[in-house]
Design an enzyme around this catalytic site. Structure first.
Site, PDB file in Angstrom:
ATOM      1  N   HIS A   1      -5.218-113.599  -3.020  1.00 48.38           N
ATOM      2  CA  HIS A   1      -5.654-114.999  -2.956  1.00 48.38           C
ATOM      3  C   HIS A   1      -6.934-115.199  -3.771  1.00 48.38           C
ATOM      4  O   HIS A   1      -7.050-116.159  -4.552  1.00 48.38           O
ATOM      5  CB  HIS A   1      -5.881-115.401  -1.504  1.00 48.38           C
ATOM      6  CG  HIS A   1      -6.478-116.767  -1.335  1.00 48.38           C
ATOM      7  ND1 HIS A   1      -5.771-117.926  -1.574  1.00 48.38           N
ATOM      8  CD2 HIS A   1      -7.743-117.151  -0.962  1.00 48.38           C
ATOM      9  CE1 HIS A   1      -6.551-118.967  -1.362  1.00 48.38           C
ATOM     10  NE2 HIS A   1      -7.749-118.527  -0.994  1.00 48.38           N
TER      11      HIS A   1
ATOM     12  N   LYS B   1      -6.625-115.333  -7.566  1.00 41.95           N
ATOM     13  CA  LYS B   1      -6.144-116.615  -8.091  1.00 41.95           C
ATOM     14  C   LYS B   1      -7.243-117.664  -8.072  1.00 41.95           C
ATOM     15  O   LYS B   1      -7.421-118.413  -9.033  1.00 41.95           O
ATOM     16  CB  LYS B   1      -4.938-117.090  -7.279  1.00 41.95           C
ATOM     17  CG  LYS B   1      -3.708-116.213  -7.424  1.00 41.95           C
ATOM     18  CD  LYS B   1      -2.566-116.716  -6.540  1.00 41.95           C
ATOM     19  CE  LYS B   1      -1.340-115.823  -6.668  1.00 41.95           C
ATOM     20  NZ  LYS B   1      -0.242-116.278  -5.763  1.00 41.95           N
TER      21      LYS B   1
ATOM     22  N   CYS C   1     -28.239-113.193 -11.274  1.00 45.18           N
ATOM     23  CA  CYS C   1     -27.527-114.076 -12.199  1.00 45.18           C
ATOM     24  C   CYS C   1     -28.426-114.967 -13.049  1.00 45.18           C
ATOM     25  O   CYS C   1     -27.996-115.457 -14.093  1.00 45.18           O
ATOM     26  CB  CYS C   1     -26.528-114.943 -11.423  1.00 45.18           C
ATOM     27  SG  CYS C   1     -25.133-114.001 -10.747  1.00 45.18           S
TER      28      CYS C   1
ATOM     29  N   PHE D   1     -16.513-110.143 -10.357  1.00 51.70           N
ATOM     30  CA  PHE D   1     -17.573-109.618 -11.213  1.00 51.70           C
ATOM     31  C   PHE D   1     -17.067-108.642 -12.271  1.00 51.70           C
ATOM     32  O   PHE D   1     -16.108-107.903 -12.052  1.00 51.70           O
ATOM     33  CB  PHE D   1     -18.660-108.948 -10.371  1.00 51.70           C
ATOM     34  CG  PHE D   1     -19.492-109.930  -9.606  1.00 51.70           C
ATOM     35  CD1 PHE D   1     -20.564-110.564 -10.208  1.00 51.70           C
ATOM     36  CD2 PHE D   1     -19.189-110.244  -8.293  1.00 51.70           C
ATOM     37  CE1 PHE D   1     -21.332-111.483  -9.506  1.00 51.70           C
ATOM     38  CE2 PHE D   1     -19.944-111.164  -7.584  1.00 51.70           C
ATOM     39  CZ  PHE D   1     -21.015-111.785  -8.194  1.00 51.70           C
ATOM     40  N   GLY D   2     -17.757-108.646 -13.409  1.00 49.68           N
ATOM     41  CA  GLY D   2     -17.426-107.750 -14.510  1.00 49.68           C
ATOM     42  C   GLY D   2     -18.674-107.150 -15.117  1.00 49.68           C
ATOM     43  O   GLY D   2     -19.799-107.437 -14.695  1.00 49.68           O
TER      44      GLY D   2
ATOM     45  N   LEU E   1     -23.567-113.278   0.574  1.00 47.99           N
ATOM     46  CA  LEU E   1     -23.767-114.642   0.097  1.00 47.99           C
ATOM     47  C   LEU E   1     -23.495-115.615   1.227  1.00 47.99           C
ATOM     48  O   LEU E   1     -22.454-115.542   1.883  1.00 47.99           O
ATOM     49  CB  LEU E   1     -22.827-114.964  -1.070  1.00 47.99           C
ATOM     50  CG  LEU E   1     -23.054-114.234  -2.391  1.00 47.99           C
ATOM     51  CD1 LEU E   1     -22.130-114.794  -3.450  1.00 47.99           C
ATOM     52  CD2 LEU E   1     -24.494-114.336  -2.839  1.00 47.99           C
TER      53      LEU E   1
ATOM     54  N   HIS F   1     -24.232-121.196 -15.863  1.00 47.89           N
ATOM     55  CA  HIS F   1     -23.750-119.899 -15.375  1.00 47.89           C
ATOM     56  C   HIS F   1     -22.726-120.119 -14.267  1.00 47.89           C
ATOM     57  O   HIS F   1     -23.014-120.773 -13.263  1.00 47.89           O
ATOM     58  CB  HIS F   1     -24.905-119.065 -14.832  1.00 47.89           C
ATOM     59  CG  HIS F   1     -24.454-117.797 -14.172  1.00 47.89           C
ATOM     60  ND1 HIS F   1     -24.169-116.663 -14.878  1.00 47.89           N
ATOM     61  CD2 HIS F   1     -24.197-117.505 -12.875  1.00 47.89           C
ATOM     62  CE1 HIS F   1     -23.774-115.718 -14.045  1.00 47.89           C
ATOM     63  NE2 HIS F   1     -23.778-116.209 -12.816  1.00 47.89           N
TER      64      HIS F   1
ATOM     65  N   GLY G   1     -19.289-118.956  -9.677  1.00 45.22           N
ATOM     66  CA  GLY G   1     -17.906-119.003  -9.238  1.00 45.22           C
ATOM     67  C   GLY G   1     -17.387-120.399  -9.523  1.00 45.22           C
ATOM     68  O   GLY G   1     -18.166-121.320  -9.795  1.00 45.22           O
TER      69      GLY G   1
ATOM     70  N   ASN H   1     -17.761-113.087 -13.762  1.00 41.27           N
ATOM     71  CA  ASN H   1     -19.202-113.266 -13.600  1.00 41.27           C
ATOM     72  C   ASN H   1     -19.866-111.951 -13.976  1.00 41.27           C
ATOM     73  O   ASN H   1     -19.716-110.950 -13.280  1.00 41.27           O
ATOM     74  CB  ASN H   1     -19.517-113.648 -12.148  1.00 41.27           C
ATOM     75  CG  ASN H   1     -20.998-113.890 -11.910  1.00 41.27           C
ATOM     76  OD1 ASN H   1     -21.854-113.418 -12.648  1.00 41.27           O
ATOM     77  ND2 ASN H   1     -21.306-114.625 -10.852  1.00 41.27           N
TER      78      ASN H   1
END
Length: 394
Positions: free
Chosen positions: A66, A69, A172, A223-224, A274, A314, A317, A347
């Site tokens: 989920h 997506k 971030c 995240f990447g 978060l 930025h 999400g 992100n």
């Protein structure tokens, strides 16, 4: 090759069609990016991730599917790979004290990515590495003394008198914080050229999913890893081709929100929490923040509506982007570059704003002087901290 062709094209068309840079104002002279070799397709993530961490919990699988997506991400790049987990199987074991292993991987990886991004950037810039006077190094993904700035300086062959600054663990908004500091350096040191690098990896936060930590799955889906590099300087020379002027910067934090984004370093790595109210708190305060920035454009720019601007936001999400779009009554295309960067890279913490700026630059170059002159760069992070830039397209 691509960078040099782009530079030649910009110089060829730029003399007659580009806006003139304001004397003494910092400008972005070049930009580069780099990624680790391991590419993650969101379509294949669930099966591969759960297989590698040996998880067969169907509820976790459904939840991750989920999230994959709803994040809208299509591809990401990661230092963590099958080979890494085979070498360090303890990284996928709940409760293992693995901070030493994580730092062993991350410290080397972030410098390597920063080095590769810097090479691309310097080639795009077109001047000699010896002309770099300052190095600004941003990362929330390594920890050691001396820091990665020194290792990067040595690898690039920078002068041993290059003036170095490190910004660690900002999350971030670190990219725009680095840009703010680079602006101050460039404008207060005539002739200086600042190499700003950001480099991030999720290795410190990688862990097997646990129902008691639902945010772990958000991280796995969103995240990447990657790096970015920019050259910043005022009063461009004939050989340089600036594309963005850094008009003014603004930072503020929201009192009483220190716990909304909470990160802790332990023997198991970094863990994040978060608050569910994060998007709402950003949405409630972003309009006033943006208006303060726009007001700094001055009377010479005319009365600017938010839809008159280009936007580089930025993408913490998709919910944050959607909330901003609704709150500020922005046209759908205004946040398109942010959405595309999220789709292409996920992100990537401090780097992401520069991937967006690259897409904005390319879009504005297509429009020429018909494109938007003024724009806003925004990022949000622990604090809750708002970091913003009013920029001018050249």
């Amino acid at each position: 090759m691509l960078a040099s062709v782009r530079l030649e094209k910009r110089m060829e068309i730029g003399k007659s069609t580009r806006r003139a840079a304001t004397q003494g104002k910092a400008t972005v002279l070049a930009l580069g990016k780099a990624f680790p070799s391991n590419v993650v397709s969101q379509e294949n993530l669930v099966e591969e991730y759960l297989r590698e961490i040996k998880c067969d919990d169907l509820s976790i699988k459904d939840k991750l599917q989920h999230l994959c997506k709803t994040t809208t991400v299509k591809t990401r790049y990661t230092v963590m790979s099958r080979e890494t987990l085979h070498k360090y199987p303890e990284l996928a074991t709940e409760g293992s004290p693995t901070i030493n292993q994580r730092l062993e991987i991350a410290n080397e990886a972030v410098v390597q990515m920063a080095y590769e991004a810097s090479l691309v950037c310097i080639k795009d810039w077109g001047r000699a590495v010896e002309d770099i006077t300052h190095l600004l190094y941003v990362s929330s993904s390594e920890f050691r003394l001396p820091g990665g700035d020194l290792y990067l300086s040595a690898q690039l062959g920078l002068s041993n008198e290059v003036q170095r600054v490190m910004l660690y663990f900002l999350g971030c908004y670190g990219g725009l914080s680095g840009l703010r500091v680079a602006k101050d350096i460039a404008e207060n040191n005539p002739g200086s050229r600042v190499l700003l690098t950001t480099s991030e990896t999720t290795v410190l936060g990688f862990r097997p999913p646990n129902k008691a930590r639902p945010y772990d799955l958000v991280g796995a889906a969103l995240f990447g890893d990657g790096a970015a590099a920019l050259i910043i300087g005022a009063d461009p020379t004939e050989s340089e081709s600036p594309f963005m002027e850094l008009h003014c910067a603004l930072q503020q934090f929201l009192p009483g929100t220190q716990g909304v984004i909470d990160g802790r370093l332990s023997e198991e790595g970094i863990s994040f929490k978060l608050g569910r109210d994060l998007p709402q708190k950003i949405e409630d305060n972003v309009e006033e923040f943006c208006k303060k920035l726009v007001a700094k454009a001055g009377s010479g720019s005319g009365l600017l509506d938010l839809n008159d601007l280009f936007w580089a936001v930025h993408p913490g999400g998709p919910a944050i982007l959607s909330g901003l779009e609704t709150k500020l009554k922005l046209k759908p295309e205004k946040l398109e570059c942010s959405r595309r960067a999220l789709m292409d890279y996920g992100n990537v913490s401090s780097n992401t704003i520069f991937y967006i700026m690259e897409k904005v630059r390319d879009e504005l170059e297509k429009k020429g002087t018909e494109g938007e002159e003024w724009g806003l760069g925004l990022a949000f992070g622990p604090g809750i901290t708002f970091e913003g830039f009013l920029m001018r397209s050249l």
